[in-house]
Motif scaffolding. Structure first.
Motif, PDB file in Angstrom:
ATOM      1  N   PHE A 166     -80.301 135.166 147.589  1.00  0.00           N
ATOM      2  CA  PHE A 166     -80.899 134.776 146.213  1.00  0.00           C
ATOM      3  C   PHE A 166     -80.176 135.023 144.924  1.00  0.00           C
ATOM      4  O   PHE A 166     -79.801 134.183 144.030  1.00  0.00           O
ATOM      5  N   ILE A 167     -79.513 136.415 144.893  1.00  0.00           N
ATOM      6  CA  ILE A 167     -78.650 136.736 143.769  1.00  0.00           C
ATOM      7  C   ILE A 167     -77.481 135.851 143.886  1.00  0.00           C
ATOM      8  O   ILE A 167     -76.976 135.423 142.758  1.00  0.00           O
ATOM      9  N   ASN A 168     -76.792 135.753 144.753  1.00  0.00           N
ATOM     10  CA  ASN A 168     -75.564 135.103 144.993  1.00  0.00           C
ATOM     11  C   ASN A 168     -75.847 133.620 144.812  1.00  0.00           C
ATOM     12  O   ASN A 168     -75.032 132.878 144.104  1.00  0.00           O
ATOM     13  N   GLU A 169     -76.936 132.981 145.025  1.00  0.00           N
ATOM     14  CA  GLU A 169     -77.306 131.628 144.749  1.00  0.00           C
ATOM     15  C   GLU A 169     -77.354 131.597 143.239  1.00  0.00           C
ATOM     16  O   GLU A 169     -76.633 130.572 142.642  1.00  0.00           O
ATOM     17  N   CYS A 170     -77.981 132.433 142.491  1.00  0.00           N
ATOM     18  CA  CYS A 170     -78.102 132.304 141.199  1.00  0.00           C
ATOM     19  C   CYS A 170     -76.859 132.346 140.333  1.00  0.00           C
ATOM     20  O   CYS A 170     -76.486 131.669 139.462  1.00  0.00           O
ATOM     21  N   LYS A 171     -75.683 133.154 141.176  1.00  0.00           N
ATOM     22  CA  LYS A 171     -74.430 133.347 140.547  1.00  0.00           C
ATOM     23  C   LYS A 171     -73.604 131.899 140.737  1.00  0.00           C
ATOM     24  O   LYS A 171     -72.845 131.662 140.010  1.00  0.00           O
ATOM     25  N   ASN A 172     -73.553 131.583 141.976  1.00  0.00           N
ATOM     26  CA  ASN A 172     -73.083 130.482 142.286  1.00  0.00           C
ATOM     27  C   ASN A 172     -73.387 129.061 141.565  1.00  0.00           C
ATOM     28  O   ASN A 172     -72.463 128.272 141.241  1.00  0.00           O
ATOM     29  N   LEU A 173     -74.614 129.123 141.370  1.00  0.00           N
ATOM     30  CA  LEU A 173     -75.331 128.033 140.798  1.00  0.00           C
ATOM     31  C   LEU A 173     -75.284 128.059 139.166  1.00  0.00           C
ATOM     32  O   LEU A 173     -75.775 127.130 138.486  1.00  0.00           O
ATOM     33  N   LYS A 174     -74.730 129.332 138.896  1.00  0.00           N
ATOM     34  CA  LYS A 174     -74.685 129.546 137.307  1.00  0.00           C
ATOM     35  C   LYS A 174     -76.354 129.424 136.650  1.00  0.00           C
ATOM     36  O   LYS A 174     -76.321 129.068 135.592  1.00  0.00           O
ATOM     37  N   LYS A 175     -77.312 130.028 137.338  1.00  0.00           N
ATOM     38  CA  LYS A 175     -78.656 130.076 136.780  1.00  0.00           C
ATOM     39  C   LYS A 175     -78.653 131.032 135.833  1.00  0.00           C
ATOM     40  O   LYS A 175     -79.420 131.130 135.011  1.00  0.00           O
ATOM     41  N   LEU A 176     -77.821 132.173 136.003  1.00  0.00           N
ATOM     42  CA  LEU A 176     -77.724 133.124 134.998  1.00  0.00           C
ATOM     43  C   LEU A 176     -76.443 133.592 134.627  1.00  0.00           C
ATOM     44  O   LEU A 176     -75.438 133.175 135.184  1.00  0.00           O
ATOM     45  N   SER A 177     -76.321 133.878 133.372  1.00  0.00           N
ATOM     46  CA  SER A 177     -74.985 134.060 132.769  1.00  0.00           C
ATOM     47  C   SER A 177     -74.452 135.403 133.000  1.00  0.00           C
ATOM     48  O   SER A 177     -75.033 136.390 132.913  1.00  0.00           O
ATOM     49  N   ASN A 178     -73.172 135.332 133.377  1.00  0.00           N
ATOM     50  CA  ASN A 178     -72.362 136.624 133.621  1.00  0.00           C
ATOM     51  C   ASN A 178     -73.243 137.802 134.319  1.00  0.00           C
ATOM     52  O   ASN A 178     -73.355 138.831 133.870  1.00  0.00           O
ATOM     53  N   ILE A 179     -73.564 137.566 135.782  1.00  0.00           N
ATOM     54  CA  ILE A 179     -74.232 138.507 136.384  1.00  0.00           C
ATOM     55  C   ILE A 179     -73.610 139.875 136.463  1.00  0.00           C
ATOM     56  O   ILE A 179     -72.435 139.826 137.168  1.00  0.00           O
TER      57      ILE A 179
ATOM     58  N   VAL B 257     -90.596 133.063 138.676  1.00  0.00           N
ATOM     59  CA  VAL B 257     -90.712 131.942 137.877  1.00  0.00           C
ATOM     60  C   VAL B 257     -89.557 131.500 137.244  1.00  0.00           C
ATOM     61  O   VAL B 257     -88.688 132.373 137.584  1.00  0.00           O
ATOM     62  N   SER B 258     -89.532 130.570 136.668  1.00  0.00           N
ATOM     63  CA  SER B 258     -88.118 130.041 136.071  1.00  0.00           C
ATOM     64  C   SER B 258     -87.945 130.418 134.631  1.00  0.00           C
ATOM     65  O   SER B 258     -87.047 130.433 134.120  1.00  0.00           O
ATOM     66  N   ASP B 259     -88.853 131.193 134.143  1.00  0.00           N
ATOM     67  CA  ASP B 259     -88.676 131.598 132.551  1.00  0.00           C
ATOM     68  C   ASP B 259     -87.440 132.265 132.191  1.00  0.00           C
ATOM     69  O   ASP B 259     -86.631 131.892 131.291  1.00  0.00           O
ATOM     70  N   THR B 260     -86.944 133.327 133.386  1.00  0.00           N
ATOM     71  CA  THR B 260     -85.370 133.789 132.930  1.00  0.00           C
ATOM     72  C   THR B 260     -84.413 132.947 133.028  1.00  0.00           C
ATOM     73  O   THR B 260     -83.677 133.097 132.164  1.00  0.00           O
ATOM     74  N   PHE B 261     -84.417 131.843 133.790  1.00  0.00           N
ATOM     75  CA  PHE B 261     -83.219 131.222 133.899  1.00  0.00           C
ATOM     76  C   PHE B 261     -83.222 130.338 132.558  1.00  0.00           C
ATOM     77  O   PHE B 261     -82.022 129.981 131.957  1.00  0.00           O
ATOM     78  N   GLU B 262     -84.410 130.022 131.753  1.00  0.00           N
ATOM     79  CA  GLU B 262     -84.678 129.398 130.457  1.00  0.00           C
ATOM     80  C   GLU B 262     -83.887 130.285 129.325  1.00  0.00           C
ATOM     81  O   GLU B 262     -83.077 129.751 128.699  1.00  0.00           O
ATOM     82  N   ILE B 263     -84.105 131.516 129.450  1.00  0.00           N
ATOM     83  CA  ILE B 263     -83.680 132.482 128.478  1.00  0.00           C
ATOM     84  C   ILE B 263     -82.136 132.517 128.792  1.00  0.00           C
ATOM     85  O   ILE B 263     -81.334 132.898 127.723  1.00  0.00           O
ATOM     86  N   SER B 264     -81.577 132.594 130.074  1.00  0.00           N
ATOM     87  CA  SER B 264     -80.553 132.805 130.464  1.00  0.00           C
ATOM     88  C   SER B 264     -79.428 132.201 129.547  1.00  0.00           C
ATOM     89  O   SER B 264     -78.295 132.608 129.367  1.00  0.00           O
ATOM     90  N   LYS B 265     -79.813 131.064 128.999  1.00  0.00           N
ATOM     91  CA  LYS B 265     -78.870 130.057 128.400  1.00  0.00           C
ATOM     92  C   LYS B 265     -78.359 130.413 127.140  1.00  0.00           C
ATOM     93  O   LYS B 265     -77.491 130.052 126.510  1.00  0.00           O
TER      94      LYS B 265
END
Length: 176
Positions: free
Chosen positions: A161-174, A132-140
């Motif tokens: 997937f983790i690398n994609e999250c990092k590269n696209l900055k979907k999550l803050s400071n992984i 789900v996208s919930d976590t990406f919303e909280i990451s802001k």
């Protein structure tokens, strides 16, 4: 730097790719560990779909919490906070039909504003990212993301997937 309390508050998001990787175990233990050094720690149950923190403190999962605070437009979050020894806990609350909508609402932003000056550290136990996208919303709202993987459980292919999250900055400071 993960545990640098130079600023007044540190928001730490704990997540993973799929359920069962240990997000809640890490969240509860992190809150406990930080409470030995810092006075004000809040553990927030932000997995509004499959809450687990209640199991660690032996309370019913339907105890009002974050979803109730947001949905009922309560004035203060304090009435939902559980004192648990050295740190405070805000459970997820009643499972709502619209978790993403609640977490993207102005009320969630108000919640962050309300707690940020009250605690040294806020640990947010969130939903798995791949489902789900919930976590990406909280990451802001967070400073750091702890991304949990589990030995002999997490699929190595999820690293993409983790690398994609990092590269696209979907999550803050992984931090893995």
């Amino acid at each position: 730097v993960l545990f640098d309390n130079k600023s007044k508050n540190n928001f730490i998001l704990v997540t993973s790719s799929i359920k069962g990787e240990g997000k809640t175990v890490v969240s509860v233990n992190l809150a406990s560990m930080l409470s030995s050094k810092y006075k004000k720690i809040l553990l927030v149950g932000a997995d509004l779909r499959n809450p687990q923190i209640h199991k660690f403190i032996n309370v019913d999962k339907n105890v009002p919490g974050l979803s109730d605070y947001i949905y009922k437009d309560e004035k203060s979050v304090e009435k939902f906070v559980i004192k648990n020894g050295n740190f405070d806990i805000l459970l997820s609350g009643i499972i709502p039909p619209n978790p993403t909508e609640l977490l993207t609402s102005p009320r969630f932003s108000s919640f962050v504003d309300e707690i940020k000056d009250k605690y040294d550290y806020i640990i947010i136990d969130s939903a798995p990212c791949i489902l789900v996208s919930d976590t990406f919303e909280i990451s802001k709202f967070v400073d750091t993301t702890l991304y949990v993987t589990r030995s002999n459980y997490s699929d190595i292919n999820l690293c993409e997937f983790i690398n994609e999250c990092k590269n696209l900055k979907k999550l803050s400071n992984i931090n893995l």
